[in-house]
Design an enzyme around this catalytic site. Structure first.
Site, mmCIF file in Angstrom:
data_model
loop_
_atom_site.group_PDB
_atom_site.id
_atom_site.type_symbol
_atom_site.label_atom_id
_atom_site.label_comp_id
_atom_site.label_asym_id
_atom_site.label_seq_id
_atom_site.Cartn_x
_atom_site.Cartn_y
_atom_site.Cartn_z
ATOM 1 N N ASN A 34 0.861 -1.185 0.000
ATOM 2 C CA ASN A 34 0.000 0.000 0.000
ATOM 3 C C ASN A 34 0.894 1.231 0.000
ATOM 4 O OD1 ASN A 34 -2.063 -1.866 0.568
ATOM 5 N ND2 ASN A 34 -3.136 -0.353 1.807
HETATM 6 CA CA CA Z 1 -7.011 -2.155 3.859
#
Ligand code: CA
Ligand code: CTP
Length: 227
Positions: A34
């Site tokens: 991420n």
């Molecule tokens: Ca997440």
């Protein structure tokens, strides 16, 4: 930059903070992750330490200086992060600021995957990673007294965050407006809405401010909570 004799209201309290992304290997050179700078989590760890807490910071790979006065545990994957957090228990306070990758490759390759010239991309089977915040929130006798999560949302921020708080079983959620036009992602500023109780619909909207400012406001709220 705090004076050495600054008040230490969190003296005797143990805190665990997660920060940064996790890297989930696909092969030795590729990974799933991420987007996360680690700025917010690192600022919170440093601020809690300045208030006197004994802080363990469990961080994924970031390019930030090590915060002062904390015990830093470096990890790469979500499963390593969960193990490091579990290992740091018991604690009074846990703040989960990491942007944990939701999935990992089911079978990471030992050798670098090569293109075979067919133009067809290799199938990538994904598995869901453990939810560290939910696991620790449900950890029974070793559950920290105050468990705090983040919710990065792009719309209906408070509503989504309130639902997330219930689902994860944590005490507070810092809802973070990361809609592209806010410019908060990767930046130095954050726009927070603090949710502490679903029934009362307590949404505390904090002014847009630096991530250091957010860390100080959160530390002040935590000090109040234990006072
Ligand atoms: Ca997440
Ligand atoms: N979190 C965690 N472990 C995971 C995923 C998330 O500890 N495997 C924590 C994050 O650190 C954050 C909170 O859970 O404090 C919310 O993360 P978020 O990604 O917003 O929640 P998800 O449940 O993964 O939902 P979404 O589908 O919106 O990504």
């Amino acid at each position: 930059l705090e004076a050495a004799d600054a008040p230490k209201p969190l003296l005797g309290k143990k805190a665990i903070v997660t920060s940064g992304p996790t890297f989930e290997p696909i092969d030795p050179v590729r990974f799933i992750a991420n987007r996360s700078s680690g700025k917010q989590g690192h600022a919170i760890a440093e601020s809690l330490a300045q208030a006197g807490a004994d802080v363990t910071l469990v961080s994924g790979p970031v390019s930030l200086p090590d915060p002062a006065g904390v015990t830093l545990v470096r990890v790469e994957t979500a499963r390593e992060m969960l193990a490091a957090v579990t290992n740091a228990l018991p604690a009074d306070i846990a703040v989960f600021a990491a942007a944990v990758a939701d999935w990992r490759a089911a079978d990471a390759a030992d050798q670098k995957m090569k293109k075979d010239g067919s133009g067809v991309i290799a199938d990538l089977k994904l598995l869901e990673n453990p939810d560290i915040l939910a696991t620790i929130s449900a950890s029974g006798p070793t559950r920290p007294a105050l468990v705090i999560g983040f919710a990065a949302e792009t719309q209906n921020v408070a509503e989504h965050a309130r639902a997330k708080r219930t689902r994860k079983g944590c005490d507070w959620i810092l809802a973070n407006d990361v809609a592209p036009d806010t410019g908060t992602f990767g930046g130095d500023q954050n726009e927070i809405c603090l949710i502490t109780d679903d029934d009362e619909k307590t949404d505390e909207r904090w002014p847009r401010q630096s991530k250091t400012g957010v860390a100080r406001m959160l530390t002040a709220r935590i000090i109040d909570h234990f006072a």
